[in-house]
Write a protein that holds these residues in place. Structure first.
Motif, PDB file in Angstrom:
ATOM      1  N   TRP A   1       0.787  -1.132  -0.018  1.00 24.29           N
ATOM      2  CA  TRP A   1       0.039   0.156   0.021  1.00 24.29           C
ATOM      3  C   TRP A   1       0.928   1.144  -0.098  1.00 24.29           C
ATOM      4  N   SER A   2       0.256   2.345  -0.551  1.00 24.22           N
ATOM      5  CA  SER A   2       1.140   3.398  -0.489  1.00 24.22           C
ATOM      6  C   SER A   2       0.097   4.921  -0.468  1.00 24.22           C
ATOM      7  N   PHE A   3       0.570   5.823   0.037  1.00 20.68           N
ATOM      8  CA  PHE A   3      -0.150   7.142   0.176  1.00 20.68           C
ATOM      9  C   PHE A   3       0.548   8.169  -0.498  1.00 20.68           C
ATOM     10  N   LEU A   4       0.024   8.795  -1.362  1.00 22.37           N
ATOM     11  CA  LEU A   4       0.840  10.376  -1.811  1.00 22.37           C
ATOM     12  C   LEU A   4      -0.147  11.231  -1.441  1.00 22.37           C
ATOM     13  N   GLY A   5       0.288  12.414  -0.802  1.00 15.59           N
ATOM     14  CA  GLY A   5      -0.560  13.563  -0.474  1.00 15.59           C
ATOM     15  C   GLY A   5       0.241  14.936  -0.510  1.00 15.59           C
ATOM     16  N   THR A   6      -0.507  15.922  -0.582  1.00 12.61           N
ATOM     17  CA  THR A   6       0.299  17.230  -0.530  1.00 12.61           C
ATOM     18  C   THR A   6      -0.811  18.273  -0.450  1.00 12.61           C
ATOM     19  N   ILE A   7      -0.369  19.140   0.276  1.00 12.70           N
ATOM     20  CA  ILE A   7      -1.004  20.571   0.587  1.00 12.70           C
ATOM     21  C   ILE A   7      -0.099  21.611   0.124  1.00 12.70           C
ATOM     22  N   SER A   8      -0.625  22.727  -0.694  1.00 11.66           N
ATOM     23  CA  SER A   8       0.106  23.970  -1.060  1.00 11.66           C
ATOM     24  C   SER A   8      -0.856  24.964  -1.107  1.00 11.66           C
ATOM     25  N   ARG A   9      -0.133  25.907  -0.795  1.00  5.76           N
ATOM     26  CA  ARG A   9      -0.648  27.449  -0.720  1.00  5.76           C
ATOM     27  C   ARG A   9       0.108  28.404  -1.040  1.00  5.76           C
ATOM     28  N   ASN A  10      -0.244  29.131  -2.262  1.00  5.34           N
ATOM     29  CA  ASN A  10       0.440  29.987  -2.974  1.00  5.34           C
ATOM     30  C   ASN A  10      -0.223  31.376  -2.786  1.00  5.34           C
ATOM     31  N   ASN A  11       0.015  32.461  -1.853  1.00  9.83           N
ATOM     32  CA  ASN A  11      -0.258  33.690  -1.747  1.00  9.83           C
ATOM     33  C   ASN A  11       0.592  34.724  -2.683  1.00  9.83           C
TER      34      ASN A  11
ATOM     35  N   GLY B   1      -4.449  14.148  -2.787  1.00  7.07           N
ATOM     36  CA  GLY B   1      -4.453  12.785  -1.912  1.00  7.07           C
ATOM     37  C   GLY B   1      -4.635  11.587  -3.084  1.00  7.07           C
ATOM     38  N   ALA B   2      -3.791  10.586  -2.721  1.00  3.49           N
ATOM     39  CA  ALA B   2      -3.839   9.572  -3.753  1.00  3.49           C
ATOM     40  C   ALA B   2      -3.359   8.096  -3.026  1.00  3.49           C
ATOM     41  N   ILE B   3      -4.155   6.939  -3.259  1.00  4.91           N
ATOM     42  CA  ILE B   3      -3.962   5.809  -2.484  1.00  4.91           C
ATOM     43  C   ILE B   3      -3.702   4.575  -3.486  1.00  4.91           C
ATOM     44  N   LYS B   4      -2.736   4.031  -3.534  1.00  2.79           N
ATOM     45  CA  LYS B   4      -2.442   2.881  -4.367  1.00  2.79           C
ATOM     46  C   LYS B   4      -1.977   1.611  -3.498  1.00  2.79           C
ATOM     47  N   THR B   5      -2.536   0.822  -4.322  1.00  2.87           N
ATOM     48  CA  THR B   5      -2.591  -0.751  -3.471  1.00  2.87           C
ATOM     49  C   THR B   5      -2.010  -1.639  -4.660  1.00  2.87           C
ATOM     50  N   THR B   6      -1.105  -2.462  -4.365  1.00  2.68           N
ATOM     51  CA  THR B   6      -0.524  -3.376  -5.355  1.00  2.68           C
ATOM     52  C   THR B   6      -0.627  -5.013  -4.657  1.00  2.68           C
ATOM     53  N   PHE B   7      -1.411  -5.814  -5.533  1.00  3.97           N
ATOM     54  CA  PHE B   7      -1.352  -7.057  -5.230  1.00  3.97           C
ATOM     55  C   PHE B   7      -0.668  -7.915  -6.474  1.00  3.97           C
ATOM     56  N   LYS B   8       0.186  -8.670  -5.977  1.00  2.77           N
ATOM     57  CA  LYS B   8       0.773  -9.334  -6.683  1.00  2.77           C
ATOM     58  C   LYS B   8       1.123 -10.845  -6.259  1.00  2.77           C
ATOM     59  N   PRO B   9       0.153 -11.720  -6.474  1.00  4.15           N
ATOM     60  CA  PRO B   9       0.158 -13.190  -6.012  1.00  4.15           C
ATOM     61  C   PRO B   9       1.418 -14.242  -6.773  1.00  4.15           C
TER      62      PRO B   9
ATOM     63  N   SER C   1       0.356  -9.165 -11.623  1.00  3.29           N
ATOM     64  CA  SER C   1       0.078  -7.996 -10.621  1.00  3.29           C
ATOM     65  C   SER C   1      -1.260  -7.357 -10.993  1.00  3.29           C
ATOM     66  N   LEU C   2      -1.786  -6.818  -9.865  1.00  2.00           N
ATOM     67  CA  LEU C   2      -2.971  -5.857 -10.153  1.00  2.00           C
ATOM     68  C   LEU C   2      -2.633  -4.619  -9.265  1.00  2.00           C
ATOM     69  N   LYS C   3      -3.093  -3.383  -9.692  1.00  2.00           N
ATOM     70  CA  LYS C   3      -3.046  -2.076  -8.977  1.00  2.00           C
ATOM     71  C   LYS C   3      -4.402  -1.560  -9.102  1.00  2.00           C
ATOM     72  N   LEU C   4      -4.885  -0.912  -7.720  1.00  2.00           N
ATOM     73  CA  LEU C   4      -6.020  -0.119  -7.924  1.00  2.00           C
ATOM     74  C   LEU C   4      -5.315   1.193  -7.156  1.00  2.00           C
ATOM     75  N   ILE C   5      -5.746   2.233  -8.117  1.00  2.00           N
ATOM     76  CA  ILE C   5      -5.309   3.610  -7.562  1.00  2.00           C
ATOM     77  C   ILE C   5      -6.396   4.594  -7.756  1.00  2.00           C
ATOM     78  N   SER C   6      -6.505   5.233  -6.628  1.00  2.00           N
ATOM     79  CA  SER C   6      -7.610   6.379  -6.480  1.00  2.00           C
ATOM     80  C   SER C   6      -6.891   7.552  -6.062  1.00  2.00           C
ATOM     81  N   SER C   7      -7.586   8.663  -6.654  1.00  2.00           N
ATOM     82  CA  SER C   7      -7.216   9.784  -6.022  1.00  2.00           C
ATOM     83  C   SER C   7      -8.013  10.954  -6.293  1.00  2.00           C
ATOM     84  N   LEU C   8      -7.739  12.275  -5.261  1.00  2.00           N
ATOM     85  CA  LEU C   8      -8.784  13.302  -5.215  1.00  2.00           C
ATOM     86  C   LEU C   8      -7.717  14.520  -5.215  1.00  2.00           C
ATOM     87  N   TYR C   9      -8.308  15.498  -6.015  1.00  2.00           N
ATOM     88  CA  TYR C   9      -7.408  16.688  -6.407  1.00  2.00           C
ATOM     89  C   TYR C   9      -8.562  17.997  -6.129  1.00  2.00           C
TER      90      TYR C   9
END
Length: 802
Positions: free
Chosen positions: A282-292, A330-338, A343-351
């Motif tokens: 499993w992995s999680f990629l997240g970012t918060i940015s603020r440009n003023n 934010g994005a969550i990725k899971t990799t299943f490699k029996p 292998s299978l990958k499921l990736i979901s993200s929200l921007y």
């Protein structure tokens, strides 16, 4: 004689400090590490070879290595006083990136290459086929495409840029944090079906997975960054987190416009990995940015014209600009490699992005002739005013966008073939309000819009009609876009006589529908077949030939749906492009060191083209698909160890791209960059190897764009001046992997420590990004005054690694 391969690297001690005079030997060859710990050893190919590293002060290390012909393997052994290392390494010569036509860049180059906007994009701009005339921007154009035609992935997740950015100095930070990067792959065209639906290029970034605790710190006059690597005791959890801050005041204050400038660009990113089991990750990629971005211009004086007739534009400003760009991702990725081959990958993200662009700026100007008499007391000052006027710009633009995706990908591996497939759903919800207008006054006469007929003729004829803004855009758009896309591709390899053959065939599809505030768009569907073939003849010279291409589509993103009046056109079609790329990849030795020459010839035939204009980095589309276009060119890149142990390259690109709108004839597109030269060069002083020099040099011929944004491009085909820029960096390494001994004082806490100086725009070239058009009613002339970019700037930088 059997073909050889090569092993090279740096010999390190327990503290990751390079060791000099280490004896490295195999059954057939031997060498010693130099003062920097660097070594290079040829070994027989296709044979298990034992390599021994020995030194009187350390325990010996041995490794069994087997390489294919002409393969290059980097091996950095660690010598210590407690244990010996034994291992066996088998490396295949199948270079995936070479076969696919992908350029790989090492993360170390990113951190060392000087630039006003350092990072991945800064290095990309030195490559052939990649163009940018704006050092303050991280955006780039590839082979005739625009900024919106480039795919960017981080850990297999597509990332986006802010929507309302209109100038490079507003951008602040690129999404990609260079301190977290492990792999960088870039393709300028003819890419495979597994990559998404864009017309120009793919930038594929992978963030690293830490294996031990570490920290990196960097500070300069432009800001600073901190990254931390963390690993759990059981090694199942790992995380890399980075914090960045940037302030462009140093660069903006070097421009001709005197300002009160208070920017604040901050972001936090993290990449967390969890190894649930040997088969599940499993992995999680997240970012918060603020440009003023707050900008209050005060005065400006721009000198232009000729030596015989010098002129100047003097501007006095009132008002200010206040913009903010908040991004949450934010994005969550899971990799299943029996099993190993599946292998299978499921990736979901929200921007989510919330953007605001508010400004009211009054500019009062004088256009006059400059006193060029050296003996005069008023030398260099305006002696006679030829035009007086004012300009008021107003905007209240707000945007809120939410983009959600979910994707399933699969990979199957057979003996000589692989199958990749994937399906993806994307939902884009965008709320946008545009309110912006411009009023121009010249000699007390309000200038009407250029589209209003009949044209007014003050002061000769009195005009009694209504007064309207020179430019006026007002629109409110609430839109939802649903997209379904997918791909399948097959890779295989075989032999053609004595030659090696690789081929790839794939198909993409996308279905989308735009629901607008006032209308529901048509349901649209496109499919995109793509193919690649690479052949490596069994020649004495190491050459590889590659042919790639296909039918590429770019379904419209939100910016492409919005026309010049700010109104979303829900039925804009996908732009279509037929790609053909022919390439040669040649590995050779010069001065007994490795080099590579890559040559690519490309052609694109485009239809259903959505024409656009560019003002700085802001793109405005016609949103009508009424044009066709083409792009053709030739790219060369020579890279290698011009200095032993370092990588440098020279690149050259030729490009011609034109468009034909409504059968009016072919004219240059806004990205028609005829010639491009780029150099990225690294060096160090032989007697003081800790003193290093880095040079980043770019020359681009002038772009179209010397005309007003509202003008008919068929009537204005002016070009901006050529873009010439050289950035140089000097670095004194106090402690790093090339040190010969560990410091006994407080400096011993650092694995790396360096201090450096950078000079941006070394030769102080005046580069223009756009023209300001000043109108004089009395003489009925328009004057193009260049908007110059940054001048020569000095920067000090400190970097450290724990």
């Amino acid at each position: 004689m059997a073909q050889n391969a090569r092993v090279k690297g740096v010999v390190l001690d327990e503290n990751k400090v390079p060791i000099a005079n280490v004896a490295i030997s195999s059954e057939t060859n031997s060498t010693r590490s130099n003062s920097n710990g660097f070594y290079e050893l040829p070994i027989p190919a296709q044979k298990k070879t034992t390599i021994v590293f020995s030194h009187l002060a350390f325990k010996s290390v041995s490794a069994i290595i087997s390489l294919q012909p002409n393969a290059i393997f980097e091996f950095n052994p660690i010598l210590n006083t407690r244990i010996e290392q034994m291992g066996e390494v088998i490396v295949s010569s199948k270079n995936k990136n070479r076969i696919q036509g992908i350029t790989s860049i090492t993360p170390e180059i990113l951190r060392k290459t000087p630039g006003a906007n350092a990072g991945v994009e800064n290095v990309l701009k030195t490559l052939a086929g990649v163009n940018s005339n704006n050092e303050l921007s991280s955006q780039y154009a590839v082979r005739g495409g625009n900024y919106d035609e480039n795919l960017v992935y981080v850990n297999e997740v597509e990332v986006y840029r802010p929507f309302l950015i209109r100038s490079g100095q507003q951008e602040g930070l690129s999404f990609i944090n260079s301190d977290l990067v492990q792999n960088i792959d870039f393709s300028a065209g003819g890419f495979q079906a597994k990559y998404g639906d864009k017309l120009s290029s793919v930038l594929d970034i992978t963030y690293r997975k830490p294996t031990a605790f570490g920290a990196n710190f960097e500070a300069s006059f432009l800001g600073g960054s901190l990254s931390v690597d963390a690993v759990s005791r059981n090694k199942k959890w790992s995380a890399v987190t980075g914090v960045r801050y940037r302030n462009n005041s140093l660069l903006v204050n070097s421009q001709e416009t005197q300002t009160n400038f208070t920017p604040s660009f901050v972001d936090v990113q993290t990449n967390i990995n969890y190894q649930a089991s040997a088969k599940w990750q499993w992995s999680f990629l997240g970012t918060i940015s603020r440009n003023n971005y707050e900008y209050q211009p005060l005065t400006r004086q721009t000198n232009f014209g000729t030596l015989d007739q010098p002129m100047a534009l003097l501007v006095f400003y009132e008002g200010r600009e206040k913009n903010s760009y908040g991004t949450y991702f934010g994005a969550i990725k899971t990799t299943f490699k029996p099993i190993e081959t599946f292998s299978l990958k499921l990736i979901s993200s929200l921007y989510h992005t919330v953007e605001q662009e508010h400004f009211d700026i009054l500019a009062q100007y004088r256009l006059g002739e400059v006193d060029n008499n050296v003996a005069s007391e008023n030398y260099g000052k305006v002696s006679y005013s030829r035009g007086i006027g004012s300009q008021l710009n107003h905007a209240r633009n707000n945007l809120d966008a939410l983009i959600a995706t979910i994707e399933l990908k699969g990979f199957h591996d057979w003996k000589k073939s692989q199958l990749d497939w994937g399906v993806k759903y994307t939902r884009e919800s965008i709320r946008d309000r545009v309110v912006e207008w411009e009023v121009i006054d010249s000699l007390s006469f309000s200038i009407p819009p250029p589209t209003i007929l009949p044209q007014r003729d003050e002061p000769n004829t009195i005009y009694s009609g209504p007064l309207v803004p020179y430019q006026n855009v007002r629109a409110t758009n609430f839109n939802t876009i649903n997209r379904f896309s997918g791909f399948a591709q097959w890779n295989s390899k075989s032999n053609l006589g004595s030659a090696k053959l690789w081929y790839n065939a794939g198909l993409r599809f996308q279905h989308w529908e735009v629901a607008g505030t006032n209308a529901l768009g048509n349901s649209q569907f496109v499919w995109s077949p793509r193919a690649q073939i690479a052949i490596q003849p069994n020649w004495e010279k190491d050459m590889l030939f590659r042919l790639s291409g296909g039918l590429y589509y770019q379904p419209p993103f939100y910016r492409e749906l919005r026309d010049a009046d700010g109104i979303v056109q829900t039925n804009v079609k996908a732009q279509q492009s037929v790609h053909l790329v022919v390439a040669n990849d040649y590995n050779f030795k010069m001065w007994n060191r490795p080099f590579k020459l890559v040559s690519e010839l490309y052609y694109k035939s485009m239809s259903d083209v959505n024409t656009y204009t560019i003002d700085n980095v802001r793109i405005r589309y016609a949103a009508n698909n009424l044009a066709k276009a083409y792009a053709q060119g030739l790219d060369f890149r020579l890279n290698g160890e011009f200095v032993p142990g370092t990588e440098s390259w020279f690149s050259f690109g030729y490009l011609k791209t034109e468009e034909n709108s409504e059968n009016r004839g072919y004219i240059a597109r806004p990205t028609d960059q005829l010639l491009k030269f780029g150099i990225l060069f690294q060096d160090y002083m032989p007697t003081i190897p800790s003193m290093k020099v880095y040079l980043n040099l770019v020359y681009n011929t002038g772009l179209p764009g010397g005309s007003p944004s509202y003008a008919d491009p068929y009537q204005y085909q002016n070009r901006l001046r050529d873009y010439r820029r050289a950035d140089v960096g000097f670095s004194k390494v106090l402690i790093d992997n090339y040190s010969n001994s560990k410091k006994k004082n407080w400096l011993g806490n650092f694995k790396e420590l360096a201090i450096g100086a950078e000079i941006f725009n070394l030769f102080n070239n005046q580069n223009a990004i756009t023209n300001t058009w000043v109108r004089d009613v009395y003489s009925k002339n328009q004057y193009a005054i260049p908007n110059y970019m940054t001048t020569r700037v000095f920067n000090i930088k400190l970097s450290a690694k724990l």
